[in-house]
Design a protein around this motif. Structure first.
Motif, PDB file in Angstrom:
ATOM      1  N   ASP A  59      14.009  12.624   7.746  1.00 48.72           N
ATOM      2  CA  ASP A  59      15.473  12.632   7.819  1.00 48.72           C
ATOM      3  C   ASP A  59      16.106  13.727   6.962  1.00 48.72           C
ATOM      4  O   ASP A  59      17.340  13.850   6.924  1.00 48.72           O
ATOM      5  CB  ASP A  59      16.034  11.262   7.410  1.00 48.72           C
ATOM      6  N   GLY A  60      15.287  14.522   6.258  1.00 48.07           N
ATOM      7  CA  GLY A  60      15.821  15.596   5.420  1.00 48.07           C
ATOM      8  C   GLY A  60      16.058  15.176   3.985  1.00 48.07           C
ATOM      9  O   GLY A  60      16.505  15.988   3.167  1.00 48.07           O
ATOM     10  N   SER A  61      15.749  13.936   3.656  1.00 52.39           N
ATOM     11  CA  SER A  61      15.875  13.491   2.267  1.00 52.39           C
ATOM     12  C   SER A  61      14.598  13.832   1.505  1.00 52.39           C
ATOM     13  O   SER A  61      13.551  14.120   2.102  1.00 52.39           O
ATOM     14  CB  SER A  61      16.139  11.987   2.193  1.00 52.39           C
ATOM     15  N   VAL A  62      14.692  13.791   0.180  1.00 49.43           N
ATOM     16  CA  VAL A  62      13.539  14.014  -0.688  1.00 49.43           C
ATOM     17  C   VAL A  62      13.405  12.784  -1.591  1.00 49.43           C
ATOM     18  O   VAL A  62      14.345  12.420  -2.302  1.00 49.43           O
ATOM     19  CB  VAL A  62      13.693  15.293  -1.533  1.00 49.43           C
ATOM     20  N   ARG A  63      12.222  12.164  -1.553  1.00 46.94           N
ATOM     21  CA  ARG A  63      11.997  10.930  -2.309  1.00 46.94           C
ATOM     22  C   ARG A  63      10.585  10.938  -2.885  1.00 46.94           C
ATOM     23  O   ARG A  63       9.756  11.765  -2.508  1.00 46.94           O
ATOM     24  CB  ARG A  63      12.207   9.699  -1.415  1.00 46.94           C
ATOM     25  N   PHE A  64      10.330   9.962  -3.771  1.00 49.60           N
ATOM     26  CA  PHE A  64       8.962   9.776  -4.245  1.00 49.60           C
ATOM     27  C   PHE A  64       8.784   8.333  -4.688  1.00 49.60           C
ATOM     28  O   PHE A  64       9.690   7.722  -5.270  1.00 49.60           O
ATOM     29  CB  PHE A  64       8.612  10.767  -5.373  1.00 49.60           C
ATOM     30  N   PRO A  65       7.596   7.745  -4.441  1.00 48.95           N
ATOM     31  CA  PRO A  65       7.340   6.338  -4.756  1.00 48.95           C
ATOM     32  C   PRO A  65       6.620   6.175  -6.092  1.00 48.95           C
ATOM     33  O   PRO A  65       5.670   6.893  -6.400  1.00 48.95           O
ATOM     34  CB  PRO A  65       6.425   5.911  -3.605  1.00 48.95           C
ATOM     35  N   ASP A  69      11.548   0.318 -13.814  1.00 52.94           N
ATOM     36  CA  ASP A  69      10.963  -0.543 -12.792  1.00 52.94           C
ATOM     37  C   ASP A  69      10.342   0.273 -11.672  1.00 52.94           C
ATOM     38  O   ASP A  69      10.758   1.407 -11.390  1.00 52.94           O
ATOM     39  CB  ASP A  69      12.031  -1.469 -12.208  1.00 52.94           C
ATOM     40  N   PRO A  70       9.345  -0.291 -10.986  1.00 54.35           N
ATOM     41  CA  PRO A  70       8.780   0.391  -9.809  1.00 54.35           C
ATOM     42  C   PRO A  70       9.848   0.566  -8.734  1.00 54.35           C
ATOM     43  O   PRO A  70      10.840  -0.149  -8.692  1.00 54.35           O
ATOM     44  CB  PRO A  70       7.679  -0.571  -9.347  1.00 54.35           C
ATOM     45  N   GLY A  71       9.621   1.518  -7.841  1.00 57.20           N
ATOM     46  CA  GLY A  71      10.577   1.728  -6.749  1.00 57.20           C
ATOM     47  C   GLY A  71      10.374   3.069  -6.085  1.00 57.20           C
ATOM     48  O   GLY A  71       9.471   3.839  -6.439  1.00 57.20           O
ATOM     49  N   VAL A  72      11.203   3.336  -5.099  1.00 60.34           N
ATOM     50  CA  VAL A  72      11.205   4.638  -4.435  1.00 60.34           C
ATOM     51  C   VAL A  72      12.424   5.399  -4.934  1.00 60.34           C
ATOM     52  O   VAL A  72      13.570   4.984  -4.721  1.00 60.34           O
ATOM     53  CB  VAL A  72      11.249   4.478  -2.904  1.00 60.34           C
ATOM     54  N   ARG A  73      12.192   6.499  -5.642  1.00 60.63           N
ATOM     55  CA  ARG A  73      13.270   7.313  -6.195  1.00 60.63           C
ATOM     56  C   ARG A  73      13.749   8.320  -5.144  1.00 60.63           C
ATOM     57  O   ARG A  73      13.007   8.696  -4.243  1.00 60.63           O
ATOM     58  CB  ARG A  73      12.801   8.069  -7.429  1.00 60.63           C
ATOM     59  N   SER A  74      14.986   8.767  -5.303  1.00 61.90           N
ATOM     60  CA  SER A  74      15.555   9.692  -4.324  1.00 61.90           C
ATOM     61  C   SER A  74      16.228  10.873  -5.002  1.00 61.90           C
ATOM     62  O   SER A  74      16.919  10.712  -6.014  1.00 61.90           O
ATOM     63  CB  SER A  74      16.571   8.957  -3.438  1.00 61.90           C
ATOM     64  N   PHE A  75      16.030  12.071  -4.423  1.00 59.99           N
ATOM     65  CA  PHE A  75      16.761  13.272  -4.806  1.00 59.99           C
ATOM     66  C   PHE A  75      17.917  13.527  -3.850  1.00 59.99           C
ATOM     67  O   PHE A  75      18.538  14.605  -3.899  1.00 59.99           O
ATOM     68  CB  PHE A  75      15.834  14.494  -4.815  1.00 59.99           C
ATOM     69  N   GLY A  76      18.185  12.582  -2.949  1.00 56.62           N
ATOM     70  CA  GLY A  76      19.247  12.779  -1.971  1.00 56.62           C
ATOM     71  C   GLY A  76      18.803  13.673  -0.827  1.00 56.62           C
ATOM     72  O   GLY A  76      17.634  13.657  -0.409  1.00 56.62           O
ATOM     73  N   PHE A  77      19.746  14.490  -0.334  1.00 56.15           N
ATOM     74  CA  PHE A  77      19.489  15.375   0.803  1.00 56.15           C
ATOM     75  C   PHE A  77      19.727  16.825   0.376  1.00 56.15           C
ATOM     76  O   PHE A  77      20.823  17.367   0.569  1.00 56.15           O
ATOM     77  CB  PHE A  77      20.410  15.023   1.979  1.00 56.15           C
ATOM     78  N   PRO A  78      18.726  17.464  -0.220  1.00 54.45           N
ATOM     79  CA  PRO A  78      18.899  18.859  -0.644  1.00 54.45           C
ATOM     80  C   PRO A  78      19.068  19.787   0.572  1.00 54.45           C
ATOM     81  O   PRO A  78      18.779  19.406   1.716  1.00 54.45           O
ATOM     82  CB  PRO A  78      17.588  19.171  -1.377  1.00 54.45           C
ATOM     83  N   HIS A  79      19.514  21.001   0.306  1.00 52.97           N
ATOM     84  CA  HIS A  79      19.582  21.992   1.375  1.00 52.97           C
ATOM     85  C   HIS A  79      18.169  22.239   1.895  1.00 52.97           C
ATOM     86  O   HIS A  79      17.220  22.400   1.130  1.00 52.97           O
ATOM     87  CB  HIS A  79      20.190  23.295   0.850  1.00 52.97           C
TER      88      HIS A  79
END
Length: 341
Positions: free
Chosen positions: A298-304, A317-327
């Protein structure tokens, strides 16, 4: 005079006899137990995962002379149940979209249990097994529940962009479906804390809060905040999606690369870019832990993160982090690829 007395006694005896027979029949109707043909299930909630095969038990105590067993799925927003299968013990007919994935188990002559193969997200819900036997119809209801994970989803254009129908669609696009209230509640007990309101399956708008704070309901105690029912065609919010275990695997390819290069990197490995639901499922069920941001479809950047540590999002806490939708031209990240093999 004697004849009159005889007639009177004869009439009294007839009336008395009729009255006695009537009362006896009435007492029998009240006291006689109704035959129970279906065994009560040991467990009314059956828990499974997407892609698994599951059996919903329905066992007869005895077989009536003439009967049918009807399985249907109960739709909470539709009074009409969706027929799945009807059988008379000899022959059966399949109905509905589950056609091809359902059958009666028939492990013995009193077994009317329903087998669902390759369980999908849409299969979760309440199912009714009904014995149709004239005046003695009986039924039992079972709940099929999927193990899974809820993830909030927000548009690349910012928060609160989806009508109800659009929220349902966006969850399906990203390998999920709109979460039920029960699923959202379970996610909250598992630690989901999210301050943006989102649609759930019943058409209400809610958000889960673990740590009370000003922008998230103020000093109200932890819980599921509710906006109540909203206009499905006009009001716009985010979405709470639900996904379950997936077939295949998600893995990380190191960058740096931009979005198009990330897509090519996955294709070169006979894979595709992972969807958001894929990443959450891999984190939840496979323990995927990667302290590097990666592009998703979807164009987002994440990491678990399964084991929180320094320099991996800064949250305890554990989780999936997000950098949002970079260019998409930024060459700063790797990519998460998904393969069904």
């Amino acid at each position: 005079m004697n004849g009159i007395c005889f007639l009177w006694l004869f009439w009294f005896s007839i009336c008395h006899a009729d009255s006695s027979v009537y009362r006896e029949a009435d007492r029998n109707q009240v006291d006689s137990p109704v035959l129970k043909y279906l065994l009560d299930p040991i467990h009314e909630v059956i828990i499974t995962q997407r892609g698994a095969n599951v059996t919903l038990p329905c066992i007869l105590r005895r077989k009536p002379r003439s009967y049918k067993v009807k399985w249907s799925k109960i739709n909470p927003v539709d009074p009409l149940e969706s027929l799945i299968i009807i059988s008379n013990g000899q022959h059966h007919k399949n109905y509905d979209k589950l056609k091809g994935r359902t059958r009666l188990r028939r492990s013995h002559r009193l077994d009317a249990s329903l087998v669902i193969t390759n369980v999908s997200l849409e299969d979760e819900g309440r199912y009714r097994c009904e014995l149709v036997n004239g005046l003695e119809d009986q039924s039992l209801v079972l709940m099929l529940q999927l193990e899974g994970v809820v993830f909030p989803y927000q548009s690349a254009d910012g928060r609160y962009k989806y009508t109800y129908a659009e929220a349902r669609q966006v969850c399906e696009v990203h390998d999920g479906r709109l979460a039920t209230y029960t699923q959202l509640y379970q996610a909250w007990t598992d630690g989901l804390d999210w301050c943006n309101a989102g649609w759930i399956l019943d058409g209400t708008v809610r958000y889960p809060v673990i740590i009370p704070r000003g922008p998230c309901g103020g000093d109200l105690p932890p819980g599921i905040r509710s906006y109540g029912p909203k206009d499905k065609t006009k009001d716009r919010f985010d979405a709470f999606c639900f996904t379950s275990a997936l077939k295949g695997r998600v893995y990380y390819v190191h960058g740096p690369m931009n979005y198009n290069e990330a897509a090519e990197a996955c294709l070169a490995r006979q894979a595709v870019m992972a969807k958001v639901g894929h990443l959450y499922a891999a984190w939840k069920f496979s323990g995927l832990d990667q302290c590097d941001g990666g592009w998703l479809l979807d164009g987002s950047v994440r990491f678990p993160i399964t084991e929180p540590r320094d320099h991996c999002g800064g949250l305890p806490d554990p989780g999936v982090r997000s950098f949002g939708f970079p260019h998409k031209q930024q060459r700063l990240y790797g990519v998460f690829c998904y393969t069904q093999v």
